[in-house]
Design an enzyme around this catalytic site. Structure first.
Site, PDB file in Angstrom:
ATOM      1  N   ASP A  12      24.539  10.262  24.655  1.00  0.00           N
ATOM      2  CA  ASP A  12      24.298  10.462  26.086  1.00  0.00           C
ATOM      3  C   ASP A  12      23.644   9.239  26.722  1.00  0.00           C
ATOM      4  OD1 ASP A  12      25.324  12.982  25.766  1.00  0.00           O
ATOM      5  OD2 ASP A  12      23.432  14.058  26.087  1.00  0.00           O
ATOM      6  N   HIS A  25      30.048  13.380  26.627  1.00  0.00           N
ATOM      7  CA  HIS A  25      30.370  14.334  27.694  1.00  0.00           C
ATOM      8  C   HIS A  25      31.536  13.858  28.559  1.00  0.00           C
ATOM      9  CE1 HIS A  25      26.907  17.092  27.243  1.00  0.00           C
ATOM     10  NE2 HIS A  25      26.281  16.017  26.794  1.00  0.00           N
ATOM     11  N   HIS A  37      20.916  11.942  18.992  1.00  0.00           N
ATOM     12  CA  HIS A  37      19.608  12.343  19.528  1.00  0.00           C
ATOM     13  C   HIS A  37      19.416  13.840  19.359  1.00  0.00           C
ATOM     14  CE1 HIS A  37      22.185  13.071  23.008  1.00  0.00           C
ATOM     15  NE2 HIS A  37      21.214  13.713  23.625  1.00  0.00           N
ATOM     16  N   HIS A  73      18.890  16.580  21.279  1.00  0.00           N
ATOM     17  CA  HIS A  73      19.250  17.695  22.172  1.00  0.00           C
ATOM     18  C   HIS A  73      20.163  18.708  21.476  1.00  0.00           C
ATOM     19  CE1 HIS A  73      18.226  15.269  26.055  1.00  0.00           C
ATOM     20  NE2 HIS A  73      17.169  15.853  25.513  1.00  0.00           N
ATOM     21  N   ASP A 130      22.665  20.488  22.351  1.00  0.00           N
ATOM     22  CA  ASP A 130      24.129  20.421  22.481  1.00  0.00           C
ATOM     23  C   ASP A 130      24.730  19.312  21.605  1.00  0.00           C
ATOM     24  OD1 ASP A 130      22.904  18.622  24.447  1.00  0.00           O
ATOM     25  OD2 ASP A 130      24.942  18.247  25.166  1.00  0.00           O
ATOM     26  N   HIS A 131      23.868  18.603  20.852  1.00  0.00           N
ATOM     27  CA  HIS A 131      24.333  17.578  19.906  1.00  0.00           C
ATOM     28  C   HIS A 131      23.982  17.941  18.458  1.00  0.00           C
ATOM     29  CE1 HIS A 131      25.058  14.443  23.128  1.00  0.00           C
ATOM     30  NE2 HIS A 131      24.455  15.421  23.764  1.00  0.00           N
ATOM     31  N   HIS A 167      17.608   7.962  27.610  1.00  0.00           N
ATOM     32  CA  HIS A 167      17.910   9.396  27.783  1.00  0.00           C
ATOM     33  C   HIS A 167      16.883  10.218  26.994  1.00  0.00           C
ATOM     34  CE1 HIS A 167      20.343  13.034  28.152  1.00  0.00           C
ATOM     35  NE2 HIS A 167      20.390  13.143  26.848  1.00  0.00           N
TER      36      HIS A 167
END
Ligand code: ZN
Ligand code: ZN
Length: 256
Positions: free
Chosen positions: A130, A168, A52, A54, A56-57, A108
């Site tokens: 996530d 995570h 996805h 975001h 942090d990915h 998410h």
């Protein structure tokens, strides 16, 4: 095949799968730990899989693609750093000679996907970003509770032995909430002790498995009698109005 969770930021893992020569990574929010692992193990990065949009990915995609020429695969319904091969439900991809199936798992984010391989040296493997966490699930930033519940229901139907690679390390904090809503679950109590011992030694609690998550994850058991009783005590009117899953997710958002 070797499966390694590379720690990134404070609680992310960039999953790496390699055969001793070539590697793939999933959700590289940061390029640095990946480049270090590639150098250390003398590996060539062939593929980058992204669940996805975001940051942090996705934050490491540009650097990794520029330095290694790896091919990027990502969600068709979201935008990640181009160019990449867009994927949606039912599509297959092959990398490192392994076949992965794409699952749409919105909730998410609106276009979140997961990657499932039925047989990697005898055991199925899931990269779920996530969406599903051990003993928890992702927050609903873009999707509805109904979408997330349906996504999790489909993941829970995967074979029991499926290794679950979440992005995570949230397990211990998820377990505090899980035990608040499902306090007499003996599998949950045993799992908490196991995970605490791992974290005390600085080790990851992941991958989890579908079998374990079916037994301990409250978001896969929202309609189980002990959890329904806890939800009723938490907010009977909300439970009647929104249903078990949405009420459980709201409770988790408020839980400290
Ligand atoms: Zn996310
Ligand atoms: Zn994340």
């Amino acid at each position: 095949m070797t499966l390694i969770p590379l720690p990134a930021f404070s609680d992310n893992y960039v999953w790496m799968l390699h055969d001793g020569r070539e590697a793939l990574v999933v959700d590289p929010g940061d390029a640095a730990p990946v480049l270090q692992a590639l150098q250390q193990e003398d590996l060539e990065l062939r593929s980058i899989l992204v669940t996805h949009h975001h940051a942090d990915h996705t934050g490491g995609i540009h650097t990794l693609r520029d330095t290694t020429g790896a091919q990027v695969w990502g969600p068709a319904r979201e935008s990640i750093p181009a160019p990449y091969q867009p994927l949606a439900q039912g599509q297959q991809l092959t990398c490192l000679g392994l076949s992965f199936e794409v699952l749409d798992v919105p909730g998410h984010t609106a276009g979140h996907i997961a990657f499932y391989s039925a047989d990697i040296e005898g055991a199925p493997l899931l990269f779920c970003g996530d969406t599903l966490f051990s003993a928890g699930c992702g927050r609903l930033f873009e999707g509805t509770p109904e979408q997330m519940e349906d996504s999790l229901r489909r993941l829970a139907m995967l074979p029991a032995a499926t290794r679950v690679c979440c992005t995570h390390e949230y397990t211990l904090s998820n377990l505090r909430f899980a035990l608040a809503v499902d306090p007499d679950n003996t599998d949950l109590l045993a799992y908490q002790a196991h995970c605490q011992a791992l974290r005390d030694r600085g080790l990851p609690t992941l991958p989890s498995s579908i079998d374990l998550e079916r037994r301990i994850n409250p978001f896969l058991r929202a309609s189980a009698p002990p959890i329904l009783a806890a939800l009723h005590a938490f907010d009977a009117a909300g439970l009647a109005h929104d249903g078990a899953f949405a009420t459980l997710r709201r409770w988790k958002n408020e839980y400290r």
